[in-house]
Design a protein around this motif. Structure first.
Motif, PDB file in Angstrom:
ATOM      1  N   LYS A   1       0.820  -1.203   0.000  1.00 35.54           N
ATOM      2  CA  LYS A   1       0.000   0.000   0.000  1.00 35.54           C
ATOM      3  C   LYS A   1       0.859   1.260   0.000  1.00 35.54           C
ATOM      4  O   LYS A   1       0.668   2.157  -0.822  1.00 35.54           O
ATOM      5  CB  LYS A   1      -0.936   0.033   1.207  1.00 35.54           C
ATOM      6  CG  LYS A   1      -1.817   1.264   1.217  1.00 35.54           C
ATOM      7  CD  LYS A   1      -2.175   1.623   2.633  1.00 35.54           C
ATOM      8  CE  LYS A   1      -3.006   2.867   2.688  1.00 35.54           C
ATOM      9  NZ  LYS A   1      -2.233   4.087   2.754  1.00 35.54           N
TER      10      LYS A   1
ATOM     11  N   ARG B   1       2.547   1.980  -3.120  1.00 37.92           N
ATOM     12  CA  ARG B   1       1.548   2.185  -4.177  1.00 37.92           C
ATOM     13  C   ARG B   1       1.610   1.139  -5.283  1.00 37.92           C
ATOM     14  O   ARG B   1       1.225   1.403  -6.418  1.00 37.92           O
ATOM     15  CB  ARG B   1       1.634   3.601  -4.731  1.00 37.92           C
ATOM     16  CG  ARG B   1       1.192   4.640  -3.721  1.00 37.92           C
ATOM     17  CD  ARG B   1       1.401   6.049  -4.247  1.00 37.92           C
ATOM     18  NE  ARG B   1       0.749   7.065  -3.424  1.00 37.92           N
ATOM     19  CZ  ARG B   1       1.216   7.524  -2.267  1.00 37.92           C
ATOM     20  NH1 ARG B   1       2.328   7.043  -1.766  1.00 37.92           N
ATOM     21  NH2 ARG B   1       0.563   8.459  -1.596  1.00 37.92           N
TER      22      ARG B   1
ATOM     23  N   LYS C   1      -3.258  -0.360  -4.498  1.00 41.28           N
ATOM     24  CA  LYS C   1      -3.827   0.892  -4.016  1.00 41.28           C
ATOM     25  C   LYS C   1      -4.344   0.844  -2.572  1.00 41.28           C
ATOM     26  O   LYS C   1      -4.183   1.800  -1.827  1.00 41.28           O
ATOM     27  CB  LYS C   1      -4.963   1.306  -4.940  1.00 41.28           C
ATOM     28  CG  LYS C   1      -5.334   2.749  -4.844  1.00 41.28           C
ATOM     29  CD  LYS C   1      -6.268   3.124  -5.973  1.00 41.28           C
ATOM     30  CE  LYS C   1      -6.403   4.619  -6.066  1.00 41.28           C
ATOM     31  NZ  LYS C   1      -7.206   5.023  -7.198  1.00 41.28           N
ATOM     32  N   ARG C   2      -4.994  -0.255  -2.189  1.00 46.00           N
ATOM     33  CA  ARG C   2      -5.583  -0.327  -0.853  1.00 46.00           C
ATOM     34  C   ARG C   2      -5.014  -1.505  -0.072  1.00 46.00           C
ATOM     35  O   ARG C   2      -4.761  -2.569  -0.630  1.00 46.00           O
ATOM     36  CB  ARG C   2      -7.093  -0.482  -0.954  1.00 46.00           C
ATOM     37  CG  ARG C   2      -7.757   0.728  -1.530  1.00 46.00           C
ATOM     38  CD  ARG C   2      -9.267   0.603  -1.457  1.00 46.00           C
ATOM     39  NE  ARG C   2      -9.885   1.773  -2.037  1.00 46.00           N
ATOM     40  CZ  ARG C   2     -10.298   1.838  -3.301  1.00 46.00           C
ATOM     41  NH1 ARG C   2     -10.157   0.802  -4.097  1.00 46.00           N
ATOM     42  NH2 ARG C   2     -10.849   2.934  -3.760  1.00 46.00           N
TER      43      ARG C   2
ATOM     44  N   LYS D   1       3.535  10.637  -2.891  1.00 45.63           N
ATOM     45  CA  LYS D   1       3.373   9.938  -4.162  1.00 45.63           C
ATOM     46  C   LYS D   1       4.665   9.930  -4.976  1.00 45.63           C
ATOM     47  O   LYS D   1       5.030   8.928  -5.575  1.00 45.63           O
ATOM     48  CB  LYS D   1       2.247  10.595  -4.964  1.00 45.63           C
ATOM     49  CG  LYS D   1       1.879   9.861  -6.208  1.00 45.63           C
ATOM     50  CD  LYS D   1       0.684  10.526  -6.878  1.00 45.63           C
ATOM     51  CE  LYS D   1       0.267   9.754  -8.097  1.00 45.63           C
ATOM     52  NZ  LYS D   1      -0.895  10.374  -8.752  1.00 45.63           N
TER      53      LYS D   1
END
Length: 91
Positions: free
Chosen positions: A8, A11, A14-15, A69
């Motif tokens: 997670k 990335r 995503k979850r 990010k």
């Protein structure tokens, strides 16, 4: 760091709940062995993820509790990424 949290934070997935489901189905290997979501990772480990139509193999470079990010890609190095040929023919 737990495998599901690494996926997670980096990335790759995503979850965290999705990462847990994927590992519970036996689609993720760490250093060649099928892993659980609670598997502890360290630098240098190799993770192989079997998605529906592709296989992704990455090497753990850094472990961070949280990232922006732009910095997430620094956590891993892609070793190989292959697509399933039969799935591509259907598309």
């Amino acid at each position: 760091m737990r495998l599901d949290k690494f996926l997670k934070v980096s990335r790759i997935i995503k979850r965290r709940t999705i990462a847990k489901e994927v590992t519970d189905k036996g689609r993720i290997q760490v250093n060649g062995q099928i892993a659980k979501s609670s598997t502890s990772l360290k630098k240098g480990d190799t993770i192989k993820i079997l998605f529906g139509n592709k296989t992704l193999e990455v090497k753990v470079r850094e472990l961070m509790d949280s990232t922006k990010k732009d910095d997430a890609y620094k956590m891993y190095e892609i070793i190989s990424e292959t697509r399933d040929v039969e799935v591509e023919k259907l598309n």
